[in-house]
Design a protein around this motif. Structure first.
Motif, PDB file in Angstrom:
ATOM      1  N   VAL A 118      86.881 110.714  13.178  1.00 48.04           N
ATOM      2  CA  VAL A 118      87.828 111.478  13.921  1.00 48.04           C
ATOM      3  C   VAL A 118      89.105 110.842  13.724  1.00 48.04           C
ATOM      4  O   VAL A 118      90.082 111.483  14.175  1.00 48.04           O
ATOM      5  N   GLY A 119      89.369 109.666  12.965  1.00 47.43           N
ATOM      6  CA  GLY A 119      90.785 109.364  13.027  1.00 47.43           C
ATOM      7  C   GLY A 119      90.998 108.511  14.377  1.00 47.43           C
ATOM      8  O   GLY A 119      91.457 107.331  14.349  1.00 47.43           O
ATOM      9  N   ASP A 120      90.925 109.329  15.365  1.00 51.59           N
ATOM     10  CA  ASP A 120      91.174 108.574  16.516  1.00 51.59           C
ATOM     11  C   ASP A 120      89.688 108.207  17.455  1.00 51.59           C
ATOM     12  O   ASP A 120      89.166 109.041  17.820  1.00 51.59           O
ATOM     13  N   GLY A 121      89.636 107.090  17.022  1.00 48.15           N
ATOM     14  CA  GLY A 121      87.948 106.397  17.731  1.00 48.15           C
ATOM     15  C   GLY A 121      87.756 106.740  19.006  1.00 48.15           C
ATOM     16  O   GLY A 121      88.556 106.850  19.897  1.00 48.15           O
ATOM     17  N   GLU A 122      86.424 107.233  19.137  1.00 50.67           N
ATOM     18  CA  GLU A 122      85.951 107.697  20.500  1.00 50.67           C
ATOM     19  C   GLU A 122      85.023 106.791  21.057  1.00 50.67           C
ATOM     20  O   GLU A 122      84.400 106.308  20.417  1.00 50.67           O
ATOM     21  N   VAL A 123      84.890 106.453  22.430  1.00 53.14           N
ATOM     22  CA  VAL A 123      83.606 106.093  23.328  1.00 53.14           C
ATOM     23  C   VAL A 123      83.116 107.380  23.774  1.00 53.14           C
ATOM     24  O   VAL A 123      83.571 108.083  24.422  1.00 53.14           O
ATOM     25  N   GLN A 124      81.759 107.071  23.393  1.00 51.18           N
ATOM     26  CA  GLN A 124      80.688 108.533  23.924  1.00 51.18           C
ATOM     27  C   GLN A 124      79.815 107.776  24.662  1.00 51.18           C
ATOM     28  O   GLN A 124      79.280 106.851  24.566  1.00 51.18           O
ATOM     29  N   ALA A 125      78.953 108.622  25.431  1.00 52.73           N
ATOM     30  CA  ALA A 125      77.862 108.257  26.081  1.00 52.73           C
ATOM     31  C   ALA A 125      76.724 109.454  26.002  1.00 52.73           C
ATOM     32  O   ALA A 125      77.120 110.601  25.834  1.00 52.73           O
ATOM     33  N   ILE A 126      75.509 108.958  25.859  1.00 53.71           N
ATOM     34  CA  ILE A 126      74.562 109.980  25.737  1.00 53.71           C
ATOM     35  C   ILE A 126      73.265 109.497  26.571  1.00 53.71           C
ATOM     36  O   ILE A 126      72.984 108.155  26.623  1.00 53.71           O
TER      37      ILE A 126
ATOM     38  N   GLY B  65      69.892 114.549  26.120  1.00 52.10           N
ATOM     39  CA  GLY B  65      70.980 115.553  26.238  1.00 52.10           C
ATOM     40  C   GLY B  65      71.875 115.318  25.094  1.00 52.10           C
ATOM     41  O   GLY B  65      71.791 114.695  24.100  1.00 52.10           O
ATOM     42  N   ASP B  66      73.240 115.798  25.242  1.00 56.28           N
ATOM     43  CA  ASP B  66      74.332 115.746  24.394  1.00 56.28           C
ATOM     44  C   ASP B  66      75.109 114.702  24.507  1.00 56.28           C
ATOM     45  O   ASP B  66      75.453 114.276  25.708  1.00 56.28           O
ATOM     46  N   PRO B  67      75.999 114.449  23.502  1.00 56.66           N
ATOM     47  CA  PRO B  67      77.003 113.076  23.876  1.00 56.66           C
ATOM     48  C   PRO B  67      78.154 113.801  24.832  1.00 56.66           C
ATOM     49  O   PRO B  67      78.630 114.796  24.796  1.00 56.66           O
ATOM     50  N   ILE B  68      78.526 112.840  25.510  1.00 62.30           N
ATOM     51  CA  ILE B  68      79.753 113.080  26.282  1.00 62.30           C
ATOM     52  C   ILE B  68      80.929 112.248  25.920  1.00 62.30           C
ATOM     53  O   ILE B  68      80.583 111.013  25.833  1.00 62.30           O
ATOM     54  N   LEU B  69      82.087 112.691  25.613  1.00 59.80           N
ATOM     55  CA  LEU B  69      83.152 111.989  25.246  1.00 59.80           C
ATOM     56  C   LEU B  69      83.731 111.485  26.556  1.00 59.80           C
ATOM     57  O   LEU B  69      84.240 111.948  27.618  1.00 59.80           O
ATOM     58  N   LEU B  70      84.022 110.114  26.620  1.00 61.77           N
ATOM     59  CA  LEU B  70      84.561 109.319  27.690  1.00 61.77           C
ATOM     60  C   LEU B  70      85.975 108.841  27.376  1.00 61.77           C
ATOM     61  O   LEU B  70      86.791 109.199  28.311  1.00 61.77           O
ATOM     62  N   PHE B  71      86.368 108.677  26.266  1.00 64.32           N
ATOM     63  CA  PHE B  71      87.793 108.289  26.051  1.00 64.32           C
ATOM     64  C   PHE B  71      88.057 108.292  24.624  1.00 64.32           C
ATOM     65  O   PHE B  71      87.237 107.856  23.915  1.00 64.32           O
ATOM     66  N   ARG B  72      89.427 108.566  24.220  1.00 67.35           N
ATOM     67  CA  ARG B  72      89.838 108.264  22.778  1.00 67.35           C
ATOM     68  C   ARG B  72      90.765 106.659  22.871  1.00 67.35           C
ATOM     69  O   ARG B  72      91.343 106.483  23.839  1.00 67.35           O
ATOM     70  N   ALA B  73      90.598 106.115  21.725  1.00 65.22           N
ATOM     71  CA  ALA B  73      91.332 104.838  21.615  1.00 65.22           C
ATOM     72  C   ALA B  73      92.854 105.072  22.014  1.00 65.22           C
ATOM     73  O   ALA B  73      93.272 104.176  22.488  1.00 65.22           O
ATOM     74  N   SER B  74      93.537 106.108  21.417  1.00 67.86           N
ATOM     75  CA  SER B  74      95.013 106.112  21.460  1.00 67.86           C
ATOM     76  C   SER B  74      95.293 106.321  23.164  1.00 67.86           C
ATOM     77  O   SER B  74      96.693 106.283  23.363  1.00 67.86           O
TER      78      SER B  74
END
Length: 291
Positions: free
Chosen positions: A148-156, A167-176
């Protein structure tokens, strides 16, 4: 032996209240970046000064799907058993976090528990950690910049037995989103922001914080994110400055036998010189502070 004698990245300490013994895990292959992986080792201590080992915590069977780049093991006690969350990869396979289970104590040995990685099979993922909220287990992990270029922290959300997802992954935030994070040069994307090593910590007054690592002005660094709702769903806001600003990171928080909080991370960030270090930590109204 002392910590200075142990080459280790991504350190994780589990205090076993039953034995009053500390167990140190981490990425322990001499060369974790390439070549065949040996597995994961663990060390133990009664005082956080003198360490014993190594003991083999995990050794892959010949038919185990991954044989290289074994990273970032974490051991969590859940429902009376010990589970190891770790990152694995293989040629032709996406990197991901798989769960292993010990048939004995925290030192293992550990055997595969989930059927391969629990992170999305079509994603490049790493550094999964366990977070339990109101009795519900979640896998919090990094969706790599390689996708994704801009690394993400996700939760599932996980099943109660930690063997599957629910369930499906939930985007918590992006590194930038962190003002201290800096792009690193890579040809695949115009800008690349790294996410590494999420670890969640509930403060004494109920706030939910997350340690995570990226690159800052002076190299590898570690910051803190805060959930404004006090839950995994967030929204998450970022500290203005990193907690650890230079040449180290991928940390976690544990309490010693007297209940004092300690931060552990690896520094420097260069192989083969990386070592685990421990620092007293305070919870403040603003977040966390090294004391």
């Amino acid at each position: 032996m002392r910590l200075d004698h142990i080459q280790i990245r991504d350190p994780f300490v589990l205090f076993d209240a039953d034995t009053r013994r500390y167990h140190l895990f981490g990425s322990t292959d001499e060369n974790i970046w390439s070549g065949p992986a040996t597995g994961f080792d663990t060390y133990w201590s009664d005082d956080l000064v003198e360490w014993h080992g190594p003991t083999a915590a995990f050794r892959p069977s010949p038919d185990f799907w991954s044989h290289t780049q074994y990273w970032a093991p974490e051991v969590h006690r859940h429902e009376g058993a010990f589970y190891l969350f770790a990152t694995f990869t293989a040629d032709g396979e996406r990197r991901g976090t798989q769960v292993l289970r010990s048939s004995g104590g925290p030192e293992g040995p550990y055997e595969p528990w989930s059927d391969g990685p629990l992170t999305p099979r079509e994603w490049e993922c790493l550094d999964g950690t366990l977070h339990v909220e109101d009795g519900t287990p979640y896998l919090v992990f990094c969706h790599e910049w390689k996708d994704v270029g801009d690394g993400e922290v996700q939760a599932i959300r996980l099943t109660p037995d930690l063997r599957g997802v629910a369930g499906d992954p939930i985007l918590l935030f992006r590194a930038s989103e962190a003002s201290w994070a800096r792009s690193i040069p890579r040809p695949e994307f115009p800008q690349v922001f790294v996410t590494d090593g999420p670890f969640l910590h509930r403060t004494a007054d109920g706030r939910l914080l997350m340690l995570w690592s990226s690159f800052g002005d002076t190299g590898y660094a570690m910051g803190v994110a805060t959930s404004q709702s006090g839950t995994i769903a967030g929204p998450w806001t970022q500290s203005a400055e990193p907690l650890w600003p230079a040449d180290g990171g991928h940390g976690m928080i544990f309490a010693d036998a007297e209940g004092r909080l300690l931060l552990t991370l690896h520094t420097p960030n260069s192989t083969p010189d990386e070592r685990a270090r421990f620092f007293p930590l305070e919870e403040t109204a603003e977040g966390l502070r090294l004391s």
